[in-house]
Design a protein around this motif. Structure first.
Motif, PDB file in Angstrom:
ATOM      1  N   VAL A  11     -64.236 -28.457-130.276  1.00 20.03           N
ATOM      2  CA  VAL A  11     -65.569 -28.424-129.665  1.00 20.03           C
ATOM      3  C   VAL A  11     -66.258 -27.102-130.006  1.00 20.03           C
ATOM      4  O   VAL A  11     -67.414 -27.075-130.438  1.00 20.03           O
ATOM      5  CB  VAL A  11     -65.480 -28.614-128.133  1.00 20.03           C
ATOM      6  N   ARG A  66     -71.124 -30.544-126.741  1.00 21.02           N
ATOM      7  CA  ARG A  66     -69.889 -30.430-125.954  1.00 21.02           C
ATOM      8  C   ARG A  66     -69.555 -31.760-125.279  1.00 21.02           C
ATOM      9  O   ARG A  66     -68.415 -32.239-125.332  1.00 21.02           O
ATOM     10  CB  ARG A  66     -70.029 -29.332-124.913  1.00 21.02           C
ATOM     11  N   LYS A  67     -70.554 -32.379-124.672  1.00 23.31           N
ATOM     12  CA  LYS A  67     -70.350 -33.650-123.971  1.00 23.31           C
ATOM     13  C   LYS A  67     -69.906 -34.734-124.950  1.00 23.31           C
ATOM     14  O   LYS A  67     -68.952 -35.477-124.678  1.00 23.31           O
ATOM     15  CB  LYS A  67     -71.632 -34.067-123.258  1.00 23.31           C
ATOM     16  N   ALA A  68     -70.584 -34.818-126.091  1.00 23.23           N
ATOM     17  CA  ALA A  68     -70.224 -35.838-127.076  1.00 23.23           C
ATOM     18  C   ALA A  68     -68.812 -35.612-127.598  1.00 23.23           C
ATOM     19  O   ALA A  68     -68.055 -36.572-127.806  1.00 23.23           O
ATOM     20  CB  ALA A  68     -71.227 -35.819-128.226  1.00 23.23           C
ATOM     21  N   CYS A  69     -68.419 -34.377-127.779  1.00 26.57           N
ATOM     22  CA  CYS A  69     -67.073 -34.058-128.267  1.00 26.57           C
ATOM     23  C   CYS A  69     -66.011 -34.463-127.247  1.00 26.57           C
ATOM     24  O   CYS A  69     -64.954 -34.986-127.603  1.00 26.57           O
ATOM     25  CB  CYS A  69     -66.961 -32.584-128.594  1.00 26.57           C
ATOM     26  N   ARG A  70     -66.300 -34.178-125.972  1.00 24.38           N
ATOM     27  CA  ARG A  70     -65.353 -34.570-124.925  1.00 24.38           C
ATOM     28  C   ARG A  70     -65.183 -36.082-124.883  1.00 24.38           C
ATOM     29  O   ARG A  70     -64.082 -36.591-124.732  1.00 24.38           O
ATOM     30  CB  ARG A  70     -65.815 -34.057-123.562  1.00 24.38           C
ATOM     31  N   GLU A  71     -66.310 -36.786-125.027  1.00 22.49           N
ATOM     32  CA  GLU A  71     -66.254 -38.251-125.004  1.00 22.49           C
ATOM     33  C   GLU A  71     -65.456 -38.791-126.179  1.00 22.49           C
ATOM     34  O   GLU A  71     -64.838 -39.851-126.089  1.00 22.49           O
ATOM     35  CB  GLU A  71     -67.675 -38.836-125.022  1.00 22.49           C
ATOM     36  N   GLN A  72     -65.443 -38.049-127.286  1.00 21.10           N
ATOM     37  CA  GLN A  72     -64.692 -38.463-128.469  1.00 21.10           C
ATOM     38  C   GLN A  72     -63.249 -37.973-128.430  1.00 21.10           C
ATOM     39  O   GLN A  72     -62.482 -38.253-129.340  1.00 21.10           O
ATOM     40  CB  GLN A  72     -65.374 -37.948-129.743  1.00 21.10           C
ATOM     41  N   GLU A 117     -74.854 -28.111-125.181  1.00 19.12           N
ATOM     42  CA  GLU A 117     -74.234 -28.870-124.088  1.00 19.12           C
ATOM     43  C   GLU A 117     -74.079 -30.334-124.476  1.00 19.12           C
ATOM     44  O   GLU A 117     -73.060 -30.959-124.179  1.00 19.12           O
ATOM     45  CB  GLU A 117     -75.063 -28.744-122.804  1.00 19.12           C
ATOM     46  N   ALA A 118     -75.059 -30.884-125.189  1.00 14.69           N
ATOM     47  CA  ALA A 118     -74.967 -32.270-125.642  1.00 14.69           C
ATOM     48  C   ALA A 118     -73.829 -32.429-126.652  1.00 14.69           C
ATOM     49  O   ALA A 118     -73.093 -33.431-126.626  1.00 14.69           O
ATOM     50  CB  ALA A 118     -76.290 -32.712-126.259  1.00 14.69           C
ATOM     51  N   GLN A 123     -69.611 -26.453-132.144  1.00 13.33           N
ATOM     52  CA  GLN A 123     -70.745 -25.735-131.562  1.00 13.33           C
ATOM     53  C   GLN A 123     -71.140 -24.539-132.432  1.00 13.33           C
ATOM     54  O   GLN A 123     -72.314 -24.276-132.630  1.00 13.33           O
ATOM     55  CB  GLN A 123     -70.424 -25.287-130.137  1.00 13.33           C
TER      56      GLN A 123
END
Length: 187
Positions: free
Chosen positions: A153, A140-146, A137-138, A157
């Motif tokens: 993503v 995924r979140k970091a990828c979305r922010e980038q 999940e971390a 993962q």
């Protein structure tokens, strides 16, 4: 049987035939072929013929040897099991019933301890699965922010799961790694 063969047997060598097993038995009991034959109702010559392989013991001989000396017929014929029926496979006399009960209690205690350790291990594995889900999940979140695409993503993962030794589903229709891992863990 000579001293060298006896030494070999004491060091773990296994008698290869009936004759060698009879000779080993005679050494253990410290009796002669003639005395064995006398005790079992045959002649020393008959015992010698068994030892040289000229003849094989009949069922009467095997039964008498078991009754008189507790000699295991299967051990005598093929080398299977303990030599003496009242001994275990290591040549130790069977224990009294109270000792066996003590051993059984110790075995039961060890089984319970093993079950406890298995439960602890399962709990650790579940916690590790939850930790991996948090890591995914971390990621995924970091990828979305980038600003990475959903395919990027998932690829990242999968790389994380592969690195951690997780197994991904077979086939081209792979689920989202975090979802499939949570389903496998049961969360």
């Amino acid at each position: 049987m000579n001293a060298k063969k006896l030494q070999n047997y004491l060091e773990g060598d296994v008698p290869r035939n009936i004759g060698e097993r009879i000779d080993l038995f005679l050494l253990k009991k410290k009796i002669t072929r003639a005395k064995l034959g006398e005790a079992l109702g045959v002649t020393g010559t008959t015992i010698a013929s068994y030892c040289t392989g000229k003849s094989k013991p009949n069922s009467d001989f095997l039964e008498a040897a078991a009754n008189v000396f507790d000699l295991n017929p299967m051990w005598l014929l093929v080398g299977a099991g303990p030599m003496i029926l009242t001994e275990d496979e290591y040549g130790c006399p069977f224990r009294e019933e109270e000792e066996l009960v003590d051993y059984q209690a110790q075995i039961l205690k060890l089984k319970h301890e093993l079950a406890d350790k298995d439960r602890e291990l399962a709990a650790i594995e579940r916690a590790m699965g939850k930790q991996q889900a948090l890591i995914l999940e971390a990621v995924r979140k970091a990828c979305r922010e980038q600003g990475l695409s959903p395919d990027q993503v998932k690829a990242l993962q999968w790389a994380v799961m592969d690195y951690e030794g997780a197994h991904r589903p077979a086939g081209p229709d792979r689920q989202d790694p975090a979802v499939s891992h949570q389903a496998a863990v049961g969360d």
